[in-house]
Design an enzyme around this catalytic site. Structure first.
Site, PDB file in Angstrom:
ATOM      1  CD  GLU A   3      -3.843  -4.849   7.731  1.00 53.31           C
ATOM      2  OE1 GLU A   3      -3.403  -4.761   6.564  1.00 53.31           O
ATOM      3  OE2 GLU A   3      -5.024  -4.570   8.037  1.00 53.31           O
ATOM      4  CG  ASN A  25      -1.891  -1.065   1.335  1.00 47.66           C
ATOM      5  OD1 ASN A  25      -2.822  -1.131   0.556  1.00 47.66           O
ATOM      6  ND2 ASN A  25      -1.710  -1.963   2.296  1.00 47.66           N
ATOM      7  CG  ASP A  30     -13.635  -2.966   7.777  1.00 45.67           C
ATOM      8  OD1 ASP A  30     -14.198  -2.623   6.728  1.00 45.67           O
ATOM      9  OD2 ASP A  30     -13.129  -2.163   8.572  1.00 45.67           O
TER      10      ASP A  30
END
Length: 534
Positions: A326, A242, A371
């Site tokens: 994560e 990212n 999520d």
């Protein structure tokens, strides 16, 4: 022999540089346009077009000029252009967004990314595409060995491309960032040209100066913010997965990933609620029989981010235990450094959410929060019937799934319908709650057919002074049951990004229309611009 060394080295390093530009291009576009497969397709397609055009032009130029001096002058020009990309690229992107904001807001993401790619990357890639046919023309001196020479040149170019695929992804971008990566590969091309020009004693001064300047820019640190309009950035960097940005003010700390305007995680310094979808997802435990705030709950969060939901769960349900998954280890580091995530709030696993479920089938959970957004879409492999089958297996008999779907427009709810009905294909009861003035939809699902009555009973027992009381009343009043399972995503067919892009275009168009009306009013234009950019 000397000529062949030039040719083979040039083929190798130019092939490496092509892949560097391609991979770095997606990172340069990410903060504005995201990193969906749609953006990847645009980048790859336009790069292949540029290279093909370069192949044609290179072949014609080689037949006409047959000059190594001319070839290395072209490579030198490409090297200079690539070195300039970190300094003008982000402004071209903003210009492209501005143009299509006014002329075609319904297709801003696709049109803006295409125009940005054409302006920023087409010129150096057309030039690099000219290299291989030029090298073949220069390298083939014996017609009986033309096939061998051509094969060796293209093989070295391909090997360079393979290495150039791994270096930016695993080394330079995570360690020094996209801008420095452009400069590193510009330096490599500059040094190739310097090597040649030094041997020929031509253009030597210019080549030395450009190589020195690029070397200095590569080594010397400089501030290079994508979100240059923001003043409160405390961290900006890139990980293996990212573009990451952390902003902080007196009230909150916010993480944005890949999109410079979005909010992926938030930490409120003086509040137990965020005012965002996380608060509504806290209703999930209340769908379990006889739940109160002292209940022991085992919670799994797929897409932990910096731990917003984990912190809230621990605060409101202090006896709970949370496992957080994560995929990005850098986000985990940021969660501890900037977001005050504590060890007792989440037991963290650095992994992909679906891989975690596949490899940890022994433990069962009362609550599973999904999520796992990448930019503005759920990764397709975490939106399918097969995925929610794995979630179901990891759930206790009376457990609850809560899913955040963060893409809904006033006109289009297709992707929401598909995800809700996909969940319904695996679960007994599914309810959705569309949040007011938001693109978020919160979905609650359970194998227990009585989960809604449990929810009603539990919120009736809730203290009226609890900050969750008005949230629970809102959810109760806005729940709607999903009763069909005809629209189902599968591992074989789940076009979430195509559907999501359509909705995103509508959301952007609506926001821009409102923005333009404010600007046309002529009142506080610059204040409006600043507020919009925030």
């Amino acid at each position: 022999m000397g000529k062949n060394i030039y040719i083979y080295l040039t083929s190798f390093f130019c092939g490496m540089s092509v892949m560097d530009v391609e991979l770095s291009a997606t990172r340069l576009l990410a903060p504005t346009f995201g990193t969906s497969s749609i953006i990847w397709t645009i980048v790859i397609g336009l790069i292949m077009i540029s290279l093909s055009l370069g192949n044609i032009l290179g072949g014609r130029s080689a037949d006409k000029h047959n000059s190594m001096d001319r070839l290395y002058a072209l490579i030198w020009a490409a090297a200079i252009y690539i070195a300039l990309i970190p300094f003008f690229g982000k402004y071209i992107i903003i210009l492209s967004v501005t143009i299509f904001m006014w002329i075609s807001p319904d297709n801003l993401i696709v049109s803006g990314s295409i125009l940005s790619c054409l302006i920023i990357f087409s010129i150096p890639l057309v030039i690099l595409g000219m290299v291989s046919p030029y090298l073949v023309k220069l390298g083939v001196t014996d017609i009986n060995k033309s096939g061998k020479t051509t094969g060796e040149i293209y093989a070295l170019s391909t090997i360079g491309s393979i290495i150039g695929t791994f270096i930016p992804t695993f080394i330079t971008i995570p360690l020094v960032g996209t801008s420095k990566t452009f400069l590193i590969f510009s330096l490599i091309l500059n040094l190739i040209c310097l090597y040649y020009f030094a041997s020929k004693k031509a253009r030597l001064a210019k080549s030395v100066i450009s190589s020195f300047i690029v070397l200095v820019l590569t080594v010397v640190p400089f501030h290079d913010s994508y979100a240059f309009w923001k003043q409160n950035i405390v961290y900006e960097g890139e990980s293996l997965y990212n573009y990451l940005q952390v902003t902080e003010d007196s009230k909150s700390v916010i993480l944005s990933t890949n999109v410079a305007f979005g909010v992926q995680s938030i930490y409120k310094k003086n509040s137990t609620v965020t005012g965002m979808y996380y608060d509504y997802a806290l209703m999930a435990p209340l769908f379990i029989k006889n739940t109160d705030f002292n209940s022991n709950k085992d919670v799994l969060i797929l897409g932990l981010g910096t731990g917003t939901y984990a912190k809230q769960i621990k605060y409101f349900f202090p006896n709970s235990k949370t496992d957080g998954v994560e995929i990005d280890p850098t986000i985990v580091e940021l969660s501890k450094k900037y977001f005050n995530l504590k060890e007792d709030e989440a037991n963290i696993f650095v992994n992909d959410g679906r891989t975690f479920l596949n490899t940890n089938k022994d433990k069962k959970y009362d609550i599973i929060m999904v999520d796992a957004y990448h930019d503005i879409t759920i990764p397709f492999h975490m939106s399918t019937r097969e995925f929610f089958g794995l979630v179901k297996e990891a759930l206790n008999p009376d457990g609850v799934i809560v899913v955040n779907i963060n893409i809904r427009s006033k006109k289009d709810s297709q992707i929401n319908d598909y995800i809700c009905q996909t969940i319904k294909s695996q679960m007994e009861k599914v309810y959705k709650c569309e949040l007011k003035n938001s693109t978020n939809t919160i979905v609650f699902a359970s194998k227990d057919a009585n989960c809604l009555s449990y929810f009603t009973n539990n919120i009736e027992k809730m203290d009226n002074q609890s900050p969750l009381k008005p949230i629970s009343e809102y959810v109760k009043s806005n729940l709607s049951e999903i009763q069909q399972s005809k629209l189902v995503f599968t591992d074989d067919l789940a076009p979430v990004e195509i559907m999501g892009q359509k909705v995103l275009d509508e959301i952007v168009a609506a926001e821009l229309e409102s923005f333009k009306k404010e600007l046309n009013s002529g009142k506080g234009i610059w204040d409006n611009i600043k507020q919009y950019l925030k």
